[in-house]
Design a protein around this motif. Structure first.
Motif, PDB file in Angstrom:
ATOM      1  N   VAL A 127      72.143  90.555  -2.494  1.00 26.79           N
ATOM      2  CA  VAL A 127      72.375  91.242  -1.220  1.00 26.79           C
ATOM      3  C   VAL A 127      73.215  90.339  -0.316  1.00 26.79           C
ATOM      4  O   VAL A 127      72.969  89.141  -0.229  1.00 26.79           O
ATOM      5  N   VAL A 128      74.207  90.935   0.349  1.00 20.47           N
ATOM      6  CA  VAL A 128      75.090  90.176   1.247  1.00 20.47           C
ATOM      7  C   VAL A 128      74.549  90.270   2.677  1.00 20.47           C
ATOM      8  O   VAL A 128      74.334  91.368   3.198  1.00 20.47           O
ATOM      9  N   TYR A 129      74.308  89.110   3.298  1.00 22.72           N
ATOM     10  CA  TYR A 129      73.809  89.043   4.665  1.00 22.72           C
ATOM     11  C   TYR A 129      74.895  88.460   5.570  1.00 22.72           C
ATOM     12  O   TYR A 129      75.374  87.350   5.328  1.00 22.72           O
ATOM     13  N   ILE A 130      75.271  89.210   6.606  1.00 22.64           N
ATOM     14  CA  ILE A 130      76.223  88.725   7.612  1.00 22.64           C
ATOM     15  C   ILE A 130      75.460  88.612   8.923  1.00 22.64           C
ATOM     16  O   ILE A 130      75.035  89.614   9.494  1.00 22.64           O
ATOM     17  N   SER A 131      75.265  87.392   9.396  1.00 22.70           N
ATOM     18  CA  SER A 131      74.471  87.161  10.606  1.00 22.70           C
ATOM     19  C   SER A 131      75.405  86.811  11.760  1.00 22.70           C
ATOM     20  O   SER A 131      76.220  85.887  11.658  1.00 22.70           O
ATOM     21  N   LEU A 132      75.295  87.556  12.865  1.00 28.33           N
ATOM     22  CA  LEU A 132      76.163  87.366  14.026  1.00 28.33           C
ATOM     23  C   LEU A 132      75.324  86.948  15.236  1.00 28.33           C
ATOM     24  O   LEU A 132      74.280  87.544  15.511  1.00 28.33           O
ATOM     25  N   ALA A 133      75.797  85.933  15.946  1.00 29.01           N
ATOM     26  CA  ALA A 133      75.090  85.441  17.133  1.00 29.01           C
ATOM     27  C   ALA A 133      75.152  86.477  18.250  1.00 29.01           C
ATOM     28  O   ALA A 133      76.158  87.156  18.436  1.00 29.01           O
ATOM     29  N   ASP A 134      74.060  86.595  19.018  1.00 33.74           N
ATOM     30  CA  ASP A 134      74.013  87.627  20.062  1.00 33.74           C
ATOM     31  C   ASP A 134      74.992  87.348  21.189  1.00 33.74           C
ATOM     32  O   ASP A 134      75.546  88.271  21.774  1.00 33.74           O
ATOM     33  N   ASN A 135      75.250  86.058  21.493  1.00 31.27           N
ATOM     34  CA  ASN A 135      76.186  85.771  22.584  1.00 31.27           C
ATOM     35  C   ASN A 135      77.628  86.076  22.203  1.00 31.27           C
ATOM     36  O   ASN A 135      78.497  86.157  23.061  1.00 31.27           O
ATOM     37  N   MET A 136      77.886  86.223  20.896  1.00 34.04           N
ATOM     38  CA  MET A 136      79.206  86.641  20.456  1.00 34.04           C
ATOM     39  C   MET A 136      79.339  88.166  20.498  1.00 34.04           C
ATOM     40  O   MET A 136      80.410  88.710  20.778  1.00 34.04           O
ATOM     41  N   LEU A 137      78.233  88.880  20.272  1.00 34.16           N
ATOM     42  CA  LEU A 137      78.281  90.340  20.167  1.00 34.16           C
ATOM     43  C   LEU A 137      78.091  91.072  21.489  1.00 34.16           C
ATOM     44  O   LEU A 137      78.790  92.041  21.773  1.00 34.16           O
ATOM     45  N   TYR A 138      77.132  90.610  22.298  1.00 37.62           N
ATOM     46  CA  TYR A 138      76.699  91.422  23.434  1.00 37.62           C
ATOM     47  C   TYR A 138      76.996  90.761  24.779  1.00 37.62           C
ATOM     48  O   TYR A 138      77.097  89.538  24.879  1.00 37.62           O
ATOM     49  N   LYS A 139      77.079  91.593  25.787  1.00 37.41           N
ATOM     50  CA  LYS A 139      77.149  91.089  27.149  1.00 37.41           C
ATOM     51  C   LYS A 139      75.823  90.423  27.491  1.00 37.41           C
ATOM     52  O   LYS A 139      74.786  90.790  26.958  1.00 37.41           O
ATOM     53  N   SER A 140      75.866  89.446  28.366  1.00 38.06           N
ATOM     54  CA  SER A 140      74.676  88.654  28.679  1.00 38.06           C
ATOM     55  C   SER A 140      73.519  89.547  29.141  1.00 38.06           C
ATOM     56  O   SER A 140      73.662  90.373  30.032  1.00 38.06           O
ATOM     57  N   GLY A 141      72.338  89.373  28.482  1.00 39.26           N
ATOM     58  CA  GLY A 141      71.151  90.126  28.851  1.00 39.26           C
ATOM     59  C   GLY A 141      71.280  91.617  28.658  1.00 39.26           C
ATOM     60  O   GLY A 141      70.687  92.393  29.387  1.00 39.26           O
ATOM     61  N   SER A 142      72.063  92.026  27.657  1.00 30.71           N
ATOM     62  CA  SER A 142      72.337  93.451  27.490  1.00 30.71           C
ATOM     63  C   SER A 142      72.407  93.786  26.010  1.00 30.71           C
ATOM     64  O   SER A 142      72.424  92.909  25.150  1.00 30.71           O
ATOM     65  N   TYR A 143      72.434  95.102  25.699  1.00 31.32           N
ATOM     66  CA  TYR A 143      72.652  95.557  24.335  1.00 31.32           C
ATOM     67  C   TYR A 143      74.058  96.149  24.173  1.00 31.32           C
ATOM     68  O   TYR A 143      74.404  96.671  23.121  1.00 31.32           O
ATOM     69  N   GLU A 144      74.888  96.068  25.221  1.00 36.02           N
ATOM     70  CA  GLU A 144      76.251  96.581  25.159  1.00 36.02           C
ATOM     71  C   GLU A 144      77.157  95.543  24.501  1.00 36.02           C
ATOM     72  O   GLU A 144      77.103  94.354  24.815  1.00 36.02           O
ATOM     73  N   ILE A 145      78.003  95.991  23.592  1.00 35.70           N
ATOM     74  CA  ILE A 145      78.894  95.090  22.866  1.00 35.70           C
ATOM     75  C   ILE A 145      80.034  94.657  23.782  1.00 35.70           C
ATOM     76  O   ILE A 145      80.635  95.473  24.485  1.00 35.70           O
ATOM     77  N   ASN A 146      80.342  93.360  23.755  1.00 32.60           N
ATOM     78  CA  ASN A 146      81.414  92.859  24.609  1.00 32.60           C
ATOM     79  C   ASN A 146      82.767  92.939  23.905  1.00 32.60           C
ATOM     80  O   ASN A 146      82.858  93.200  22.704  1.00 32.60           O
TER      81      ASN A 146
END
Length: 283
Positions: free
Chosen positions: A144-163
């Motif tokens: 199985v291929v796992y791609i792990s992405l840091a939350d500070n790279m993906l989302y706006k601070s303190g949010s679930y919206e993608i930056n």
């Protein structure tokens, strides 16, 4: 006097020529060092993929040996009790042969899957820049291929919206997903153990880390579908809250590692069901 001046001039000229030669040698060494560094990084990536494939094959081989040993034990027992055993030796040998054939088939299918996963992983890591690789971790574990992405790279601070910063990385991952149509994709959100601050404007209606992890996974799924054209039938969104940490939460660095979103790429389930249907029947 003229001879002394001539000698001094000659010596100075030699020093100048020597300096130029040394500078050129230094530049050559620096260029060679850059090339060696690049080759080392490429070799490191290839080695990681090869190690993952070897580990998977070793697991498969170990299981095949266990199955074969069990069947061989049954045969030995049958031979020792031939006069009292109702199962014929010929029938048991046929079962062993059929089982061995099925094991070989599984090994071939698994090897093919491992090879595809290794190519998928190599294509993905090569498409990402060095800066992106600092915040993206790619691994192959048990096929199985796992791609792990840091939350500070993906989302706006303190949010679930993608930056906006995540757009280029997600577009590259989406291209790989679209190229491998025979794989399903699970998006899994994970948080640290810090309770959600529901008083923040961006966190309204989010009760806890379960909600946050699920909403973050859903945001990535919708981005892959709506912005990058991934077939939604292949996508699943899920959240695991704070209950799937990869390390303790005793420091800010550890908490940051646990705050991640994983894109998990697996062969479709119906392919494995087909293999089960092809298993030799007991007689």
């Amino acid at each position: 006097m003229n001879k002394k001046i001539l000698a001094m001039t000659f010596a100075v000229g030699c020093l100048v020529l020597g300096s130029c030669a040394s500078k050129k040698d230094l530049e050559n060494c620096q260029n060679e060092n850059k090339e060696l560094t690049k080759n080392y990084q490429d070799s490191k990536e290839q080695l990681a993929a090869s190690r993952a494939r070897v580990a998977s094959l070793e697991d498969q081989l170990a299981q095949a040996k266990k199955d074969y040993a069990a069947l061989q034990g049954s045969l030995d027992k049958s031979l020792a009790n031939a006069g009292q055993n109702n199962i014929s030796i010929e029938k048991l040998v046929d079962q062993i042969n059929e089982s061995n054939q099925y094991i070989r088939h599984l090994v071939e299918v698994k090897s093919k899957s491992d090879s595809l996963n290794m190519v998928l992983t190599n294509n993905l890591t090569r498409s990402l820049s060095k800066e992106e690789m600092k915040e993206v971790d790619v691994q192959v574990l048990k096929g199985v291929v796992y791609i792990s992405l840091a939350d500070n790279m993906l989302y706006k601070s303190g949010s679930y919206e993608i930056n906006d910063r995540a757009a280029e990385t997600l577009s590259k991952i989406a291209k790989i997903i679209k190229d491998y149509k025979d794989y399903d994709v699970l998006i899994e959100g994970n948080t640290d153990n810090v309770p959600v601050n529901s008083s923040a404007a961006s966190m309204k209606n989010i009760r806890n880390n379960w909600d946050l992890s699920c909403l973050r996974a859903s945001s990535v799924v919708q981005a892959l579908q709506n912005q990058y054209g991934v077939d939604p039938k292949r996508l699943t969104a899920g959240g695991r809250g704070e209950y799937n940490p990869i390390t303790n939460n005793n420091s800010d660095v550890a908490k940051q590692r646990n705050r991640r979103t994983q894109i998990i790429i697996t062969p479709k389930l119906d392919q494995f069901m087909d293999l089960i249907d092809k298993a030799p029947e007991e007689k």
